[in-house]
Design an enzyme around this catalytic site. Structure first.
Site, PDB file in Angstrom:
ATOM      1  N   CYS A 126       0.870  -1.169   0.000  1.00 58.35           N
ATOM      2  CA  CYS A 126       0.000   0.000   0.000  1.00 58.35           C
ATOM      3  C   CYS A 126       0.912   1.226   0.000  1.00 58.35           C
ATOM      4  CB  CYS A 126      -0.992  -0.001   1.162  1.00 58.35           C
ATOM      5  SG  CYS A 126      -0.269   0.124   2.801  1.00 58.35           S
ATOM      6  N   CYS A 200      -3.947  -0.545  -2.316  1.00 61.12           N
ATOM      7  CA  CYS A 200      -4.133   0.893  -2.429  1.00 61.12           C
ATOM      8  C   CYS A 200      -4.130   1.264  -3.902  1.00 61.12           C
ATOM      9  CB  CYS A 200      -3.005   1.607  -1.687  1.00 61.12           C
ATOM     10  SG  CYS A 200      -2.891   3.365  -1.999  1.00 61.12           S
ATOM     11  N   CYS A 207       3.691   0.485  -8.178  1.00 58.55           N
ATOM     12  CA  CYS A 207       4.353  -0.670  -7.561  1.00 58.55           C
ATOM     13  C   CYS A 207       5.265  -1.374  -8.563  1.00 58.55           C
ATOM     14  CB  CYS A 207       3.305  -1.646  -7.036  1.00 58.55           C
ATOM     15  SG  CYS A 207       4.005  -3.110  -6.248  1.00 58.55           S
TER      16      CYS A 207
END
Length: 265
Positions: A126, A200, A207
């Site tokens: 997240c 998230c 990411c």
């Protein structure tokens, strides 16, 4: 002539009616893999957006699918399959056909033995690594008794885990997370994970790639309001319960031989 029960027309259960449509079934299968935006579902099922949106609305009206606004781009919504509702509806559908088909609760999944030399590795990501991802990491480790290597990190980590996250894990699950510090995804560079799960919407966009399988769970940040009182804690209780449900549905996926073979290919 006498009354014959098979002369009566009985409508099929709502779950059967909804899921039997080929496109709606493909959408359910796609959403069983994770949360997606409409345009991503359009790409997966290769159908026009207006048609996909129409059938998603029917699935939402039937309670099988939910939607929430993206915290990254408010013009987008993430769609999510309600697996708990699907399980209940499937059991009720079987019972409607014959009482003997009512499904009992499934036993906990057993870990695959001898199928691989190493443990499955799962990374939760997240933004702050202070609430959602450390809760998910702790719950997966707890429910698998350490048979799965669980880790978590943030794309912009906060200095420490939120006190409400520590409290809810202790009070609701008996897990001690005190003393744990957040970490950056860059700290895990070079490590390989079988599953990378972003919790998230913002973190999903940035990411890094850590392995072959990436899944998104679109979840609101329980600490976003900054409320340190009981109302703020209630948000963490709700988030932890939601994550716990997701973890329980993830465990059979991690324990199937097919998943193990795919992760090592």
């Amino acid at each position: 002539m006498g009354f014959r029960p098979w002369d009566v027309t009985v409508a099929p259960p709502e779950f059967i009616r909804l899921s039997a449509h080929p496109l709606r079934w493909r959408l359910l299968v796609a959403l069983a893999d994770g949360d997606y935006r409409v345009r991503e579902l359009v790409e997966r099922v290769r159908e026009p957006q207006n048609l996909v949106s129409y059938h998603l609305r029917l699935l939402r009206d039937g309670g099988l699918v939910t939607a929430r606004r993206s915290s990254f781009d408010g013009r987008d919504s993430y769609y999510r399959l309600d697996l708990e509702r699907c399980a209940e509806a499937l059991a009720a559908s079987g019972a409607a056909l014959h009482p003997a088909l009512r499904q009992a609760s499934a036993p906990p999944p057993r870990p695959v033995v001898g199928a691989r030399a190493r443990r499955m590795a799962v990374l939760f990501v997240c933004t702050g690594n202070s609430a959602r991802s450390p809760i998910a990491e702790a719950l997966l480790r707890h429910h698998t008794a350490g048979r799965v290597t669980a880790a978590s990190a943030g794309t912009s980590p906060k200095p420490q885990v939120h006190p409400h996250a520590v409290r809810v894990l202790r009070e609701s699950f008996g897990i001690d997370l005190s003393g744990r510090r957040s970490q950056h995804v860059d700290d895990l560079a070079g490590r390989r994970f079988d599953h990378v799960i972003t919790l998230c919407d913002r973190a999903r966009e940035v990411c890094p790639a850590f392995g072959p399988r990436r899944v998104h769970w679109s979840m609101a940040d329980p600490g976003a309001a900054g409320d340190t009182g009981q109302a703020g804690y209630a948000a963490f209780q709700h988030a932890a319960a939601d994550i716990d449900t997701r973890i329980k549905h993830l465990m059979p996926v991690l324990n199937t031989p097919e998943t193990v073979a795919r992760s090592e290919s």
